[in-house]
Design a protein around this motif. Sequence first.
Motif, PDB file in Angstrom:
ATOM      1  N   THR A 139      62.641  35.539  21.869  1.00  0.00           N
ATOM      2  CA  THR A 139      61.879  35.127  20.685  1.00  0.00           C
ATOM      3  C   THR A 139      62.157  33.673  20.281  1.00  0.00           C
ATOM      4  O   THR A 139      61.226  32.955  19.927  1.00  0.00           O
ATOM      5  CB  THR A 139      62.145  36.114  19.525  1.00  0.00           C
ATOM      6  N   PRO A 140      63.422  33.168  20.361  1.00  0.00           N
ATOM      7  CA  PRO A 140      63.626  31.755  20.041  1.00  0.00           C
ATOM      8  C   PRO A 140      62.769  30.839  20.932  1.00  0.00           C
ATOM      9  O   PRO A 140      62.182  29.859  20.449  1.00  0.00           O
ATOM     10  CB  PRO A 140      65.128  31.545  20.303  1.00  0.00           C
ATOM     11  N   ALA A 141      62.645  31.178  22.223  1.00  0.00           N
ATOM     12  CA  ALA A 141      61.821  30.341  23.121  1.00  0.00           C
ATOM     13  C   ALA A 141      60.350  30.434  22.710  1.00  0.00           C
ATOM     14  O   ALA A 141      59.629  29.422  22.710  1.00  0.00           O
ATOM     15  CB  ALA A 141      61.987  30.812  24.572  1.00  0.00           C
ATOM     16  N   ALA A 142      59.906  31.628  22.336  1.00  0.00           N
ATOM     17  CA  ALA A 142      58.508  31.795  21.922  1.00  0.00           C
ATOM     18  C   ALA A 142      58.229  30.964  20.665  1.00  0.00           C
ATOM     19  O   ALA A 142      57.206  30.270  20.578  1.00  0.00           O
ATOM     20  CB  ALA A 142      58.214  33.274  21.654  1.00  0.00           C
ATOM     21  N   GLY A 184      67.492  32.629  11.602  1.00  0.00           N
ATOM     22  CA  GLY A 184      68.187  31.771  12.575  1.00  0.00           C
ATOM     23  C   GLY A 184      67.257  31.379  13.725  1.00  0.00           C
ATOM     24  O   GLY A 184      67.246  30.227  14.156  1.00  0.00           O
ATOM     25  N   TRP A 185      66.456  32.340  14.207  1.00  0.00           N
ATOM     26  CA  TRP A 185      65.509  32.022  15.291  1.00  0.00           C
ATOM     27  C   TRP A 185      64.523  30.944  14.837  1.00  0.00           C
ATOM     28  O   TRP A 185      64.244  30.001  15.569  1.00  0.00           O
ATOM     29  CB  TRP A 185      64.700  33.255  15.678  1.00  0.00           C
ATOM     30  N   LEU A 186      63.987  31.146  13.603  1.00  0.00           N
ATOM     31  CA  LEU A 186      62.956  30.214  13.112  1.00  0.00           C
ATOM     32  C   LEU A 186      63.539  28.816  12.930  1.00  0.00           C
ATOM     33  O   LEU A 186      62.961  27.819  13.397  1.00  0.00           O
ATOM     34  CB  LEU A 186      62.388  30.716  11.777  1.00  0.00           C
ATOM     35  N   GLU A 187      64.700  28.747  12.268  1.00  0.00           N
ATOM     36  CA  GLU A 187      65.287  27.426  11.992  1.00  0.00           C
ATOM     37  C   GLU A 187      65.644  26.717  13.298  1.00  0.00           C
ATOM     38  O   GLU A 187      65.406  25.517  13.441  1.00  0.00           O
ATOM     39  CB  GLU A 187      66.516  27.584  11.091  1.00  0.00           C
ATOM     40  N   GLY A 188      66.155  27.487  14.266  1.00  0.00           N
ATOM     41  CA  GLY A 188      66.524  26.892  15.559  1.00  0.00           C
ATOM     42  C   GLY A 188      65.311  26.360  16.309  1.00  0.00           C
ATOM     43  O   GLY A 188      65.440  25.480  17.158  1.00  0.00           O
ATOM     44  N   ALA A 189      64.140  26.888  15.992  1.00  0.00           N
ATOM     45  CA  ALA A 189      62.925  26.467  16.714  1.00  0.00           C
ATOM     46  C   ALA A 189      62.138  25.405  15.951  1.00  0.00           C
ATOM     47  O   ALA A 189      61.019  25.058  16.344  1.00  0.00           O
ATOM     48  CB  ALA A 189      62.036  27.699  16.959  1.00  0.00           C
TER      49      ALA A 189
END
Length: 279
Positions: free
Chosen positions: A129-132, A195-200
């Motif tokens: 999901t982080p890559a997406a 965390g996923w959103l902020e990292g992306a």
Amino acid sequence: MAEANRDQIEFWSTTQGHKWLRLEDRIERMMTPFTEAGLAALGDIAGRHCLDIGCGAAGTTLALADAAGESGSAAGIDVSPPLLERAWQRAKGRRNVCFAEGDAQDYAFRDETFDILFSRFGIMFFRDTPAALANLRRACRPGARLVFIVWREPRENPWVMIPVSAAKAFVELPPRPAPGEPSQFQWADAELATGWLEGAGWRDCRFEPLDIALEMPGTPLEAARFLLQMGPGAALLAEAGGDLAERAETALAEDLVPHLRNGAVILDSACWIVSATAA
Ligand SMILES: C[S@@+](CC[C@H](N)C(=O)[O-])C[C@H]1O[C@@H](n2cnc3c(N)ncnc32)[C@H](O)[C@@H]1O
């Protein structure tokens, strides 16, 4: 397409895609309040260019296109050919709607194309999901807004747990996928998903509860048939053969009787409305 998503792509392109189409009217009626809540969270999107992730049969893509108007547009992306065929059919004659078949995790979108990212339950099936989210961020202009509707924890969703408890008496259900694995509840943990959103490259991430009572018109047995087809035990019950599926439906129908009101079974559901802005 990302090789890692192969299982989900196969699932949605075959059994689940066809099942979704058979149940389309019922699903779409039940899901309309979620679309309305998502559009309300977006506010005025006239003239905006929108991307609908995991658009399925396009119920939400068409609603986005209506809200964006002739000077805006809505594009839907999905991995499922049967669902996309239905989407194109429904969009016939509409000039501001189009669809792409592809895996949103690694689809080669043109950079900085969209002002709005939207998804109603179509964002929870990525292996990475982080890559997406990073791929989708690249497809957005700076300042673009995102609104996703995703399920909260199973224990907060009796519309899932009541059928699961009934099915468990008849088949051994698979364990819940680990956090982050593709599943209906992949986004339930708001801290993990933030965390996923902020990292992306997304900022001002908000997770607001959205509680909607799901209305299933008809008898408890009709609702039981519908719910067991949608839930995690569906394939196992179908494969089990004999009268097992029928017995599970009858058992679930009894559990649903206390939830019958004015000719419809009504069960609570719990979601997040996720919103964020492209940094
Ligand atoms: C629960 S359905 C929701 C469909 C639609 N958004 C709706 O609300 O009616 C999930 C959708 O996500 C799509 N999907 C699953 N994995 C995907 C991926 N990697 N890229 C794009 N779409 C995907 C499925 O094909 C399916 O149409």
